[in-house]
Design a protein around this motif. Structure first.
Motif, PDB file in Angstrom:
ATOM      1  N   SER A  23       1.961  10.247  -1.491  1.00  0.00           N
ATOM      2  CA  SER A  23       2.022   9.279  -2.589  1.00  0.00           C
ATOM      3  C   SER A  23       0.860   8.297  -2.471  1.00  0.00           C
ATOM      4  CB  SER A  23       3.349   8.512  -2.519  1.00  0.00           C
ATOM      5  OG  SER A  23       3.279   7.310  -3.248  1.00  0.00           O
ATOM      6  N   ASP A  24       0.131   8.130  -3.562  1.00  0.00           N
ATOM      7  CA  ASP A  24      -0.964   7.151  -3.575  1.00  0.00           C
ATOM      8  C   ASP A  24      -0.457   5.749  -3.275  1.00  0.00           C
ATOM      9  OD1 ASP A  24      -2.778   9.132  -4.204  1.00  0.00           O
ATOM     10  OD2 ASP A  24      -2.816   8.668  -6.346  1.00  0.00           O
ATOM     11  N   VAL A  25       0.707   5.409  -3.811  1.00  0.00           N
ATOM     12  CA  VAL A  25       1.262   4.066  -3.586  1.00  0.00           C
ATOM     13  C   VAL A  25       1.543   3.860  -2.103  1.00  0.00           C
ATOM     14  CG1 VAL A  25       3.240   2.535  -4.028  1.00  0.00           C
ATOM     15  CG2 VAL A  25       2.231   3.839  -5.913  1.00  0.00           C
ATOM     16  N   ARG A  26       2.197   4.818  -1.476  1.00  0.00           N
ATOM     17  CA  ARG A  26       2.538   4.657  -0.063  1.00  0.00           C
ATOM     18  C   ARG A  26       1.297   4.641   0.827  1.00  0.00           C
ATOM     19  NH1 ARG A  26       7.020   7.682  -2.056  1.00  0.00           N
ATOM     20  NH2 ARG A  26       6.186   9.697  -1.404  1.00  0.00           N
ATOM     21  N   LEU A  27       0.310   5.463   0.520  1.00  0.00           N
ATOM     22  CA  LEU A  27      -0.939   5.425   1.290  1.00  0.00           C
ATOM     23  C   LEU A  27      -1.644   4.075   1.130  1.00  0.00           C
ATOM     24  CD1 LEU A  27      -2.467   8.981   0.749  1.00  0.00           C
ATOM     25  CD2 LEU A  27      -1.637   7.992   2.883  1.00  0.00           C
ATOM     26  N   THR A  28      -1.615   3.546  -0.085  1.00  0.00           N
ATOM     27  CA  THR A  28      -2.242   2.244  -0.338  1.00  0.00           C
ATOM     28  C   THR A  28      -1.520   1.146   0.428  1.00  0.00           C
ATOM     29  OG1 THR A  28      -3.006   2.973  -2.508  1.00  0.00           O
ATOM     30  CG2 THR A  28      -2.882   0.596  -2.147  1.00  0.00           C
ATOM     31  N   GLU A  31      -2.482   1.239   3.963  1.00  0.00           N
ATOM     32  CA  GLU A  31      -3.842   0.696   4.104  1.00  0.00           C
ATOM     33  C   GLU A  31      -3.805  -0.834   4.076  1.00  0.00           C
ATOM     34  OE1 GLU A  31      -7.848   0.720   4.761  1.00  0.00           O
ATOM     35  OE2 GLU A  31      -6.569   2.489   4.742  1.00  0.00           O
ATOM     36  N   TRP A  32      -3.081  -1.408   3.135  1.00  0.00           N
ATOM     37  CA  TRP A  32      -2.967  -2.871   3.051  1.00  0.00           C
ATOM     38  C   TRP A  32      -2.366  -3.452   4.321  1.00  0.00           C
ATOM     39  CZ3 TRP A  32      -0.222  -2.793  -2.340  1.00  0.00           C
ATOM     40  CH2 TRP A  32      -1.176  -2.601  -3.349  1.00  0.00           C
ATOM     41  N   LEU A  33      -1.368  -2.773   4.871  1.00  0.00           N
ATOM     42  CA  LEU A  33      -0.694  -3.293   6.064  1.00  0.00           C
ATOM     43  C   LEU A  33      -1.557  -3.206   7.318  1.00  0.00           C
ATOM     44  CD1 LEU A  33       2.951  -1.977   5.498  1.00  0.00           C
ATOM     45  CD2 LEU A  33       2.086  -4.315   5.169  1.00  0.00           C
ATOM     46  N   LYS A  34      -2.696  -2.501   7.242  1.00  0.00           N
ATOM     47  CA  LYS A  34      -3.639  -2.504   8.369  1.00  0.00           C
ATOM     48  C   LYS A  34      -4.179  -3.903   8.611  1.00  0.00           C
ATOM     49  CE  LYS A  34      -5.989   1.934   8.706  1.00  0.00           C
ATOM     50  NZ  LYS A  34      -7.272   2.601   8.463  1.00  0.00           N
ATOM     51  N   ASP A  35      -4.390  -4.641   7.536  1.00  0.00           N
ATOM     52  CA  ASP A  35      -4.948  -5.989   7.631  1.00  0.00           C
ATOM     53  C   ASP A  35      -4.120  -6.933   6.757  1.00  0.00           C
ATOM     54  OD1 ASP A  35      -6.492  -8.223   8.004  1.00  0.00           O
ATOM     55  OD2 ASP A  35      -8.276  -7.420   7.009  1.00  0.00           O
TER      56      ASP A  35
END
Length: 111
Positions: A23-28, A31-35
């Motif tokens: 899912s694009d939403v879950r991958l995004t 990614e956001w939670l990395k920083d």
């Protein structure tokens, strides 16, 4: 008609993980939670890098409803990619780096 293959429990977990990142939403969100400090600077309760990010802020940034965000986060949690910290009635999400690294290692070996 194709024959369904019964997967061992470990394989079922890997299948859940693969579906979670499909899912694009879950991958995004991952990614956001990395920083989290950079991506969620408006979190007022506490440092998002320490306690995680409130589901409300994730929903707002993703421009989806809170129930939809909660469903995406539940899928990520069931795949071990995120951890939840409950503070009162609030849920804060952070990446499970150990599980992500282990999945990445498994993926590089098996796919």
């Amino acid at each position: 008609m194709p024959t369904m293959i019964c997967l061992p429990e470990a394989s079922e977990h890997r299948l859940r993980q693969l579906k979670a990142i499909a899912s694009d939403v879950r991958l995004t969100v991952l990614e956001w939670l990395k920083d989290p400090r950079t991506n969620f600077p408006n979190q007022k309760t506490e440092d998002p890098a320490k306690i995680g990010v409130c589901v409300t802020l994730i929903a707002a940034k993703a421009e989806i409803s809170q129930p939809t965000a909660s469903r995406h986060l539940e899928i990520l949690k069931n795949s071990d990619f995120v951890k939840i910290r409950k503070i009162h009635s609030w849920s804060f999400y952070s990446r499970n780096e150990d599980a992500i690294k282990e999945f990445s290692r498994w993926l590089s070996i098996n796919v």
